[in-house]
Motif scaffolding. Structure first.
Motif, PDB file in Angstrom:
ATOM      1  N   ALA A 237      66.930  27.977  74.359  1.00 41.69           N
ATOM      2  CA  ALA A 237      66.590  28.181  72.953  1.00 41.69           C
ATOM      3  C   ALA A 237      66.329  29.671  72.750  1.00 41.69           C
ATOM      4  CB  ALA A 237      65.359  27.368  72.584  1.00 41.69           C
ATOM      5  N   TRP A 238      67.180  30.343  71.997  1.00 44.41           N
ATOM      6  CA  TRP A 238      67.109  31.792  71.858  1.00 44.41           C
ATOM      7  C   TRP A 238      65.858  32.241  71.123  1.00 44.41           C
ATOM      8  CZ3 TRP A 238      70.139  34.239  74.982  1.00 44.41           C
ATOM      9  CH2 TRP A 238      71.337  33.638  75.385  1.00 44.41           C
ATOM     10  N   LEU A 239      65.339  31.415  70.256  1.00 44.26           N
ATOM     11  CA  LEU A 239      64.120  31.759  69.538  1.00 44.26           C
ATOM     12  C   LEU A 239      62.963  30.851  69.931  1.00 44.26           C
ATOM     13  CD1 LEU A 239      65.654  32.366  66.004  1.00 44.26           C
ATOM     14  CD2 LEU A 239      65.117  34.046  67.763  1.00 44.26           C
ATOM     15  N   GLY A 240      63.084  30.152  71.079  1.00 47.81           N
ATOM     16  CA  GLY A 240      62.092  29.179  71.496  1.00 47.81           C
ATOM     17  C   GLY A 240      60.903  29.753  72.232  1.00 47.81           C
ATOM     18  N   THR A 241      61.094  30.833  72.961  1.00 44.25           N
ATOM     19  CA  THR A 241      59.990  31.452  73.700  1.00 44.25           C
ATOM     20  C   THR A 241      59.714  32.827  73.104  1.00 44.25           C
ATOM     21  OG1 THR A 241      61.466  32.468  75.322  1.00 44.25           O
ATOM     22  CG2 THR A 241      60.666  30.244  75.821  1.00 44.25           C
ATOM     23  N   PRO A 242      58.485  33.298  73.226  1.00 43.42           N
ATOM     24  CA  PRO A 242      58.170  34.624  72.664  1.00 43.42           C
ATOM     25  C   PRO A 242      58.996  35.754  73.274  1.00 43.42           C
ATOM     26  CG  PRO A 242      56.155  33.425  73.115  1.00 43.42           C
ATOM     27  CD  PRO A 242      57.275  32.613  73.685  1.00 43.42           C
TER      28      PRO A 242
ATOM     29  N   LEU B   1      69.816  33.289  61.700  1.00 44.06           N
ATOM     30  CA  LEU B   1      69.216  31.974  61.882  1.00 44.06           C
ATOM     31  C   LEU B   1      70.262  31.013  62.433  1.00 44.06           C
ATOM     32  CD1 LEU B   1      66.813  30.014  61.408  1.00 44.06           C
ATOM     33  CD2 LEU B   1      67.822  29.565  59.171  1.00 44.06           C
ATOM     34  N   TYR B   2      71.463  31.038  61.874  1.00 43.34           N
ATOM     35  CA  TYR B   2      72.547  30.195  62.369  1.00 43.34           C
ATOM     36  C   TYR B   2      73.140  30.737  63.666  1.00 43.34           C
ATOM     37  CZ  TYR B   2      72.245  27.991  57.843  1.00 43.34           C
ATOM     38  OH  TYR B   2      71.783  27.339  56.736  1.00 43.34           O
ATOM     39  N   PHE B   3      73.076  32.030  63.873  1.00 46.09           N
ATOM     40  CA  PHE B   3      73.622  32.648  65.076  1.00 46.09           C
ATOM     41  C   PHE B   3      72.820  32.247  66.306  1.00 46.09           C
ATOM     42  CE2 PHE B   3      74.131  36.284  67.978  1.00 46.09           C
ATOM     43  CZ  PHE B   3      75.511  36.341  68.052  1.00 46.09           C
ATOM     44  N   PHE B   4      71.480  32.209  66.190  1.00 43.96           N
ATOM     45  CA  PHE B   4      70.625  31.956  67.340  1.00 43.96           C
ATOM     46  C   PHE B   4      70.180  30.506  67.487  1.00 43.96           C
ATOM     47  CE2 PHE B   4      69.504  36.591  67.020  1.00 43.96           C
ATOM     48  CZ  PHE B   4      70.086  36.933  68.218  1.00 43.96           C
ATOM     49  N   GLN B   5      70.521  29.595  66.584  1.00 46.80           N
ATOM     50  CA  GLN B   5      70.070  28.216  66.715  1.00 46.80           C
ATOM     51  C   GLN B   5      70.794  27.523  67.862  1.00 46.80           C
ATOM     52  OE1 GLN B   5      70.738  26.205  63.074  1.00 46.80           O
ATOM     53  NE2 GLN B   5      72.923  26.039  63.322  1.00 46.80           N
ATOM     54  N   ASP B   6      70.239  26.417  68.331  1.00 46.90           N
ATOM     55  CA  ASP B   6      70.854  25.667  69.426  1.00 46.90           C
ATOM     56  C   ASP B   6      72.221  25.149  69.002  1.00 46.90           C
ATOM     57  OD1 ASP B   6      68.608  26.085  70.935  1.00 46.90           O
ATOM     58  OD2 ASP B   6      67.675  24.187  70.375  1.00 46.90           O
ATOM     59  N   GLY B   7      73.235  25.439  69.785  1.00 46.50           N
ATOM     60  CA  GLY B   7      74.595  25.051  69.449  1.00 46.50           C
ATOM     61  C   GLY B   7      75.213  25.920  68.374  1.00 46.50           C
ATOM     62  N   GLY B   8      74.612  27.072  68.099  1.00 44.74           N
ATOM     63  CA  GLY B   8      75.092  27.970  67.057  1.00 44.74           C
ATOM     64  C   GLY B   8      76.210  28.873  67.540  1.00 44.74           C
ATOM     65  N   THR B   9      76.401  29.946  66.818  1.00 48.19           N
ATOM     66  CA  THR B   9      77.509  30.857  67.081  1.00 48.19           C
ATOM     67  C   THR B   9      77.403  31.522  68.449  1.00 48.19           C
ATOM     68  OG1 THR B   9      77.555  31.308  64.714  1.00 48.19           O
ATOM     69  CG2 THR B   9      78.792  32.794  66.129  1.00 48.19           C
ATOM     70  N   LEU B  10      76.216  31.976  68.812  1.00 49.16           N
ATOM     71  CA  LEU B  10      76.048  32.637  70.110  1.00 49.16           C
ATOM     72  C   LEU B  10      76.336  31.679  71.256  1.00 49.16           C
ATOM     73  CD1 LEU B  10      75.254  35.167  71.676  1.00 49.16           C
ATOM     74  CD2 LEU B  10      72.884  34.427  71.524  1.00 49.16           C
ATOM     75  N   ASP B  11      75.877  30.447  71.152  1.00 48.24           N
ATOM     76  CA  ASP B  11      76.167  29.458  72.185  1.00 48.24           C
ATOM     77  C   ASP B  11      77.659  29.165  72.275  1.00 48.24           C
ATOM     78  OD1 ASP B  11      73.516  29.266  72.871  1.00 48.24           O
ATOM     79  OD2 ASP B  11      73.135  27.493  71.633  1.00 48.24           O
ATOM     80  N   SER B  12      78.339  29.111  71.139  1.00 51.02           N
ATOM     81  CA  SER B  12      79.786  28.861  71.142  1.00 51.02           C
ATOM     82  C   SER B  12      80.548  30.002  71.797  1.00 51.02           C
ATOM     83  CB  SER B  12      80.293  28.664  69.719  1.00 51.02           C
ATOM     84  OG  SER B  12      79.662  27.575  69.114  1.00 51.02           O
TER      85      SER B  12
END
Length: 101
Positions: free
Chosen positions: A66-71, A43-54
């Motif tokens: 948004a990693w979880l924004g579209t199907p 949940l924290y990994f894929f959120q906007d500005g989270g770990t993956l974005d960093s």
């Protein structure tokens, strides 16, 4: 995909590779973790500005999605997490079979 990736890593780590035991632990550890804990981590990994974005920002990639924004992206993200989580058991089974031959 999960079995193919597990077989690849088992074959690769059956040879004398540097940090082999560390990689074995990294690949098997997700299988031991509770599903709820993995859900909170990603949940924290894929959120906007989270770990993956960093991490992507360190490599110079744009992080404006948004990693979880579209199907479509949510399905790919969840499939990746599922492969990562359940690959550990297949990896250990393949590695044991390769090393016993």
């Amino acid at each position: 995909v999960q079995i193919a990736v597990a077989l690849y890593f088992a074959t690769l780590l059956s040879f004398n590779v540097r940090f082999r035991n560390l990689f074995k632990g990294i690949l098997f550890f997700p299988y031991l973790i509770n599903g709820v804990a993995i859900g909170f981590v990603f949940l924290y990994f894929f959120q906007d500005g989270g770990t993956l974005d960093s991490v992507l920002k360190l490599f110079g990639a744009s992080t404006d999605r948004a990693w979880l924004g579209t199907p479509a992206s949510a399905n790919v993200s969840l499939a990746g997490v599922s492969i990562w989580r359940f690959m550990g058991l297949n990896f250990v089974l393949f590695l044991g079979a390769i090393q016993s031959i």
